[in-house]
Scaffold this active site. Structure first.
Site, PDB file in Angstrom:
ATOM      1  N   HIS A 280       0.826  -1.205   0.000  1.00  0.00           N
ATOM      2  CA  HIS A 280       0.000   0.000   0.000  1.00  0.00           C
ATOM      3  C   HIS A 280       0.859   1.253   0.000  1.00  0.00           C
ATOM      4  O   HIS A 280       0.490   2.260  -0.609  1.00  0.00           O
ATOM      5  CB  HIS A 280      -0.936  -0.028   1.203  1.00  0.00           C
TER       6      HIS A 280
ATOM      7  N   ASP B 224      -5.773   5.873   2.336  1.00  0.00           N
ATOM      8  CA  ASP B 224      -5.943   4.517   1.839  1.00  0.00           C
ATOM      9  C   ASP B 224      -7.390   4.071   2.013  1.00  0.00           C
ATOM     10  O   ASP B 224      -8.087   4.483   2.940  1.00  0.00           O
ATOM     11  CB  ASP B 224      -5.014   3.583   2.625  1.00  0.00           C
TER      12      ASP B 224
END
Length: 376
Positions: A18, A123
């Protein structure tokens, strides 16, 4: 003019895959004229500095790195191990809101030396940022890599043709990268080496590890194998002495490497992968076909499309046996199906290069995202 730039605070879930996706997107925004503050957890920040040195996170006047705590206790040693994913997600949700709020307030202080924060790009898995940005009256935008969309809808072939593929050279690695493998690859024939890497989170049982090892050994293929210190569940990854003797002349084993550089090396002919989205896209952009061993989350979806829709992957299956590993390696690296997969993989590489060129769909889509979403 630096203080008139739009300022994006970018905060990924603090795990390798990520971080990479968000960092690539941040670099693209920076290229398009944004001031960037990229937020790492303190734990990961220390890891990067320990492995890559102070210069790795020095940043630029208009691309800065900041840190906040993740709420987890730091390990007692400096061993490069991934934090427990479930515990990290829970802790991030519980403990990161207040530090992120304080960071944004500090960045908005006229004495900070940068422009005020225009938006927070967080995110998909850190949705608590919505409450923080609402309180501060700052727009909040979710960043979803294609892997996250696997939970929401199918990723169709035609959609992928239009997806932004921006191969950037800057990355943050939580492991110390071994560049000597490139020198080893330089001595190998074109397309002769299989690259093996299960990503930053996947964990093998000892039995799976041994089956993969003997499948690689029995294939007779040259290979570059990344074995993280925490790859084998509950124990160190120890290869049998007889295995080391068998593969020594034709193998290179390391803890971590610069994956993009490896995949783009002409000696690489295939990739044995866990099918994480970053690895999937990097392999496609390099024109490298894949042997697929999906671990969890979106990886099964990615595997299905690689194998069934796009024709550039073949799957091992959950039950790892050395005979099947050996057979699939031979098929990929020297068989007729492997040649066809390579041809299709090169077609995808050509599409990626075209999309990432100035005026290509990647840059057009990025411009639309900035105008219609981020700056709306």
């Amino acid at each position: 003019m630096a203080n008139t730039k739009p300022h994006a605070v970018c905060f990924p879930l603090p795990i390798q895959g990520h971080i990479n996706g968000m960092l690539h997107f941040s670099k693209a925004l920076h290229f398009m004229g944004f001031h960037i503050t990229f937020v790492n957890s303190e734990f990961n920040h220390r890891r990067v500095l320990r492995n890559a040195g102070l210069a790795s996170l020095a940043g630029l006047p208009d691309f800065r790195f900041a840190t906040i705590p993740d709420g987890l206790s730091s390990p007692k040693d400096d061993t490069d191990k991934s934090q427990d994913l479930a515990a990290l997600c829970v802790s991030t949700k519980r403990h990161c809101a207040s530090p992120l709020r304080d960071l944004i307030k500090a960045l908005n202080d006229p004495c900070s030396g940068g422009p005020p924060v225009s938006c927070v790009i967080s995110d998909f898995f850190t949705s608590f940022t919505l409450a923080v940005t609402a309180e501060l009256s700052i727009p909040s935008i979710f960043f979803c890599s294609a892997s996250a969309t696997g939970f929401l809808s199918a990723v169709y072939l035609e959609e992928l043709k239009q997806r932004s593929i921006i191969p950037l050279k800057v990355g943050v690695s939580l492991w110390k990268e071994d560049s000597s493998c490139i020198e080893w690859l330089d001595e190998k024939d074109r397309g002769s080496v299989l690259y093996v890497n299960y990503g930053s989170i996947a964990v093998l049982t000892n039995d799976q590890f041994i089956e993969f090892a003997w499948g690689l050994a029995n294939s007779g293929c040259e290979f570059l194998w990344v074995i993280r210190p925490d790859l084998v569940e509950g124990e160190n990854a120890l290869l049998p002495p007889e295995f080391a003797t068998e593969i020594k002349p034709r193998s290179f084993i390391t803890n971590w490497c610069t994956q993009k550089e490896v995949l783009s090396h002409p000696a690489i002919g295939g990739f044995l992968t866990h099918c994480g989205w970053n690895s999937t896209m990097e392999s496609m952009c390099a024109g490298v076909p894949m042997i697929c061993w999906p671990f969890f989350a979106d990886q099964q979806t990615n595997c299905r499309f690689l194998c069934s829709e796009w024709g550039i992957g073949i799957e091992i299956g959950e039950d790892v046996k050395r005979e099947k590993v050996e057979r699939l390696i031979e098929e990929l690296m020297g068989g007729q199906k492997g040649k066809e997969m390579k041809r299709k993989a090169l077609e995808w590489k050509a599409r990626a290069v075209k999309a990432a060129s100035i005026g290509g769909v990647s840059w057009i889509n990025l411009d639309r995202v900035i105008k219609e979403v981020i700056m709306k």
